[in-house]
Design an enzyme around this catalytic site. Structure first.
Site, PDB file in Angstrom:
ATOM      1  N   SER A   5       0.852  -1.195   0.000  1.00  0.00           N
ATOM      2  CA  SER A   5       0.000   0.000   0.000  1.00  0.00           C
ATOM      3  C   SER A   5       0.883   1.238   0.000  1.00  0.00           C
ATOM      4  O   SER A   5       2.086   1.150   0.228  1.00  0.00           O
ATOM      5  CB  SER A   5      -0.893   0.027   1.238  1.00  0.00           C
ATOM      6  OG  SER A   5      -0.148   0.413   2.377  1.00  0.00           O
ATOM      7  N   ASP A   6       0.301   2.382  -0.227  1.00  0.00           N
ATOM      8  CA  ASP A   6       1.026   3.614   0.030  1.00  0.00           C
ATOM      9  C   ASP A   6       0.824   3.944   1.516  1.00  0.00           C
ATOM     10  O   ASP A   6       0.179   3.192   2.256  1.00  0.00           O
ATOM     11  CB  ASP A   6       0.564   4.737  -0.910  1.00  0.00           C
ATOM     12  CG  ASP A   6       1.705   5.721  -1.186  1.00  0.00           C
ATOM     13  OD1 ASP A   6       2.556   5.902  -0.291  1.00  0.00           O
ATOM     14  OD2 ASP A   6       1.749   6.311  -2.273  1.00  0.00           O
TER      15      ASP A   6
END
Ligand SMILES: *[C@@H]1O[C@H](CO)[C@@H](O)[C@H](O)[C@H]1NC(C)=O
Ligand SMILES: *[C@@H]1O[C@H](CO)[C@@H](O)[C@H](O)[C@H]1NC(C)=O
Ligand SMILES: *[C@@H]1O[C@H](CO)[C@@H](O)[C@H](O)[C@H]1NC(C)=O
Ligand SMILES: *[C@@H]1O[C@H](CO)[C@@H](O)[C@H](O)[C@H]1NC(C)=O
Ligand SMILES: *[C@@H]1O[C@H](CO)[C@@H](O)[C@H](O)[C@H]1NC(C)=O
Ligand SMILES: *[C@@H]1O[C@H](CO)[C@@H](O)[C@H](O)[C@H]1NC(C)=O
Ligand SMILES: *[C@@H]1O[C@H](CO)[C@@H](O)[C@H](O)[C@H]1NC(C)=O
Length: 823
Positions: free
Chosen positions: A324-325
């Site tokens: 994920s970011d």
């Protein structure tokens, strides 16, 4: 505030209880011990090794593997000694929890104790080695370190820093992009960092966006070619993983502001946004991917089954690690409002997607959440196993899970061997070549006063005795040439922190005897001594422009050439949001005023991370050079182009708009786009592919091998002769576009770049350039997501167009147009 405190404490308690349970069951087995069993068994494959390791892991350890923690979390306060700063007790907790990964640079503009700007490769290695040693004491699976890297190992002190990706794309030379990838990986490996968060494969569709300079421009084919080259470069040593990002749609925020949501049709997603990611998987064998903060059509990407499973895993067939970011689970609650709390948000992500690793900036909050969730039996362990398998597989393939002490020692030797070449002359030379080829010459008029007998162009400036006045906010600042993601996340304005290279002024002084420098206006457009407080407005208004720029005007009047360097100061992500694409008015006024001096030739150099507008200020300037952040080699590159040591060969990797009202137009817009007063082409400042040379190229004899091709299995050979008709050697980017006359399914694009080749010709030299097209080049993807890519080729008339400024129509014959029929 209180609630937040409680959450943190309770998550700490939960984490500890997870740890306690694990210890009670005495199941924290030793991966190293386990791996030792495999010693001597030469035939064990990575898959077998991973499977064995997986079988031996507790639930808690699996959850830990899937968590990536900001490195600041294991450091004491603001101390940055690479060994003493480590909070060993906390690392021990994380080792026991089996935290699988760390990320980020622990330095920023406010954290640089003892005048430090970062760690050298040796210090990074020492730091990461010390943490890894604590992991080993606890028999934990080694962690993998990931880091934001946009243009060289930008957080490793003294590493070679390349031009930013948009500048690298301007070279249209994939070999240089490959070199950038290889060197950034090599310097990171020397530092002990195997995971590179690069390249950005978004297509730059929104020129206001603060991350345009991290892209390779607006064209899907150019982005694919440069992106694959960077990935191959990064992965060429077999010791590092590239990370394609951000999947998908981040690059077209509707408002233009970073992380704003986007609205993109499925047709556009598949035909414009997906191709670079398809190429990265198919041709680049990219090992990891990062998804994006944003929502596409109201669907926050991090929890989107359609985008992350149907499109990414099934259609594109990406089977690497998906991370994920930053802090995205939290954002589903706080920003997207699709979940009531983080537990629900996490459950959503686990249920809907195959996200493997969760990047968290605050403690191990989600680790405990995930344990809670699994305890509640909502998430099947098979879901975790699939992710952990991908994580371990990546680690094993990079040599991070050695099966013996001797293998570990060998890996350490191989990686530390790269220490000696960090910032080497050879690497710096490649960064220099990239900067040299990235400079774009957009205007070059006759030198004033025009010599009636022997008129000549303003650039290059051949006479070393020429009187040169160099001015503007970016004339004598190397840090401004670099942009964000340089030394610090937000970049710096302090040139002393940029390890190599010269400012433009310094590089000119090395070539010309009579160089005078004066800043004139600052980055916000204010002149010397101008008072900024609102109270000064009245006074300012009565100052005439010429009085305001008094010193500069006098110097310009005394110079043969006045070089004005304008542009942007560094920024990254949200801090780079702007309301107006136009440069500050003071910078524009400065250009306008200087170009009213008739006795000098004004050359404007634009340095920016996106196409900032210059309104009418360029009307009376003689020459314009543009660079999208060439960084430490940039001063030298620009001086070389000005002096004629380098013949400019950069080309625009995106459309340069002419006004804020026309910023939605990539060159390949749909046929029926309507401009203000007509249905004709929309006005732009400079079209995609623009860029002049100090020599001239003539194109002849465009020929196609066929006039009919089978829509499914046909191939089409295209050739064209290119001659250097000038007196200097020069590089030319030969571009081939295809356009479809009629498309029944949807309005066709005006044209799409399908091939390009950069060639180098001596004066008088000729090259016959060959291209081969296949059905992919006259097909589009039907807008179906989750059912594979269905390539559709419609029968009918197509054009091949050579050169960026060619348009084909029946009214006016153009020798750079050829047509063929798809049958
Ligand atoms: C960085 O490079 C410069 C120039 O090559 C050199 O003088 C300096 O000692 C280097 N610094 C470190 C920490 O290696
Ligand atoms: C990396 O691995 C590939 C495939 O096994 C091999 O061809 C290549 O030579 C290796 N490169 C290096 C630098 O070891
Ligand atoms: C996730 O899936 C489980 C099991 O099917 C279900 O009980 C739960 O409600 C789902 N949660 C969300 C947020 O979709
Ligand atoms: C998981 O369940 C066990 C007992 O079944 C309990 O002791 C533990 O606290 C639970 N963990 C979490 C994170 O809720
Ligand atoms: C600039 O200042 C000098 C001295 O103050 C003055 O003589 C001159 O007229 C001024 N020039 C302009 C263009 O204002
Ligand atoms: C183009 O074709 C003509 C006719 O065949 C030939 O004479 C000429 O040399 C060709 N031009 C180039 C640049 O190859
Ligand atoms: C291409 O496909 C057509 C049928 O669509 C077939 O007749 C032809 O033989 C094929 N050509 C090649 C070279 O495979």
């Amino acid at each position: 505030m209180i609630l937040r405190y409680v959450v943190l404490i309770s998550s700490a308690i939960i984490a500890w209880s997870v740890l306690y349970i694990a210890q009670m069951h005495n199941t924290l087995i030793s991966p190293v011990a386990l791996q030792e069993k495999a010693v001597g068994d030469d035939t064990i494959s990575i898959d077998e090794q991973v499977e064995k390791l997986l079988q031996s892991m507790t639930l808690a350890q699996k959850v830990g593997q899937m968590t990536q923690i900001d490195v600041s979390d294991v450091l004491y306060g603001k101390s940055r000694d690479p060994v003493l700063a480590i909070n060993r007790a906390r690392v021990a907790v994380y080792a026991k929890l089996g935290i699988g990964s760390y990320f980020n640079s622990p330095f920023d503009a406010t954290i640089h104790p003892h005048g430090r700007t970062g760690w050298t490769a040796t210090e990074w290695r020492m730091f990461l080695g010390s943490i890894q040693a604590i992991y080993k004491e606890h028999n934990a699976i080694p962690f993998i370190y990931g880091i934001d890297t946009t243009h060289g190992a930008n957080y490793v002190q003294n590493a070679t820093i390349f031009p930013q990706p948009l500048a690298t794309a301007s070279t249209f030379n994939p070999e240089l992009a490959h070199a950038m990838g290889r060197i950034e990986a090599k310097d990171s490996i020397a530092a002990g960092i195997p995971w590179i968060f690069s390249p950005v494969l978004g297509i730059a569709m929104q020129p206001k966006w603060s991350r345009v300079y991290e892209t390779f421009g607006e064209d899907p084919y150019l982005v694919s070619q440069m992106g694959v080259a960077v990935i191959r470069g990064i992965q060429s040593l077999n010791l590092s993983a590239a990370c394609m990002k951000h999947f998908i749609g981040y690059s077209n925020p509707t408002s233009g502001n970073d992380r704003a949501d986007s609205v993109i049709t499925d047709f556009e997603l598949l035909n414009y946004y997906a191709p670079p990611f398809i190429a990265a998987v198919r041709d680049g064998n990219v090992l990891s991917a990062m998804e994006t903060y944003t929502s596409v059509n109201g669907d926050p990407v991090v929890q989107s089954r359609k985008l992350l499973v149907d499109l990414l895993r099934n259609d594109i067939q990406f089977d690497g690690l998906l991370v994920s970011d930053d802090d995205e689970i939290h954002r589903l609650v706080a920003e997207h409002h699709v979940a009531r709390n983080e537990l629900e948000a996490l459950e959503m992500v686990m249920n809907h997607t195959s996200l493997d690793m969760n990047m968290v900036s605050e403690k191990h909050r989600s680790t405990s959440l995930l344990s809670k969730l699994i305890n509640a039996s909502h998430i099947p362990t098979s879901r975790l196993d699939d992710s952990v398998r991908r994580i371990l597989k990546l680690k094993a393939s990079l040599g991070l899970l050695p099966t013996s002490e001797s293998e570990a020692a060998k890996h350490a030797t191989i990686t530390s061997n790269h220490l000696t070449s960090v910032g080497s002359q050879e690497d710096l030379q490649l960064a220099q070549t990239t900067a040299d080829e990235s400079i774009i010459l957009l205007k070059n008029k006759m030198q004033e006063p025009i010599d009636a007998v022997n008129p000549k162009l303003v650039l290059p400036i051949i006479d070393p005795n020429s009187k040169i006045f160099i001015t503007g906010p970016l004339a004598h600042n190397k840090a401004y040439l670099c942009g964000g993601w340089t030394v610090y996340w937000q970049g710096t304005d302090d040139s002393d922190q940029i390890p190599h290279g010269l400012t433009i002024k310094e590089a000119l002084e090395a070539r010309f005897k009579n160089v005078v420098h004066h800043e004139g206006v600052d980055i916000d457009g204010y002149a010397d001594g101008e008072v900024r407080a609102p109270i000064a407005d009245e006074e300012e208004n009565i100052l005439t422009l010429s009085a305001k720029y008094n010193t500069s005007l006098a110097r310009a009047a005394a110079a043969d050439y006045t070089i004005v360097v304008v542009g942007e100061a560094p920024y990254a992500e949200k801090s780079g949001d702007i309301d107006d694409l136009t440069l500050p008015q003071g910078q524009l006024d400065y250009i306008t005023t200087l170009s009213s001096v008739k006795s000098t030739n004004v050359i404007v150099v634009i340095i920016a991370g996106r196409p900032r507008l210059l309104a009418k200020s360029l009307a009376n300037v003689q020459a314009v050079l543009l660079s999208f952040l060439p960084c430490e080699a940039g001063g030298e590159a620009i001086a070389k182009v000005i002096a004629g040591d380098v013949n400019p060969s950069g080309r625009l990797p995106l459309t340069y708009p002419s006004s804020t009202g026309h910023i939605h137009v990539p060159y390949f817009h749909r046929m029926n786009i309507a401009c203000k007063e007509s249905f004709s082409e929309c006005p732009v400042e400079w079209p995609f592919g623009s860029g002049l040379s100090y020599t001239t190229f003539k194109y002849d004899n465009l020929t196609l091998s066929e006039w009919r091709v089978n829509k499914e299995n046909g191939t089409l050979g295209v050739q064209v002769a290119v001659t250097n008709t000038g007196t200097r050697a020069g590089k030319e980017v030969v571009m081939l576009f295809v356009s479809q006359k009629v498309r029944h399914f949807s309005v066709p694009e005006t044209k799409m770049l399908r091939r390009f080749k950069k060639i180098d010709l001596p004066p008088g030299g000729v090259e016959i350039v060959h291209f081969e097209l296949t059905s992919e080049d006259w097909s589009y993807y039907a807008p179906q997501i989750g059912n594979g890519f269905q390539s559709v080729a419609e029968e009918g008339l197509f054009h091949v167009l050579i050169k960026h400024d060619t348009t084909c129509n029946s009214v006016k014959k153009n020798s750079m147009c050829a047509h063929f029929h798809v049958v």
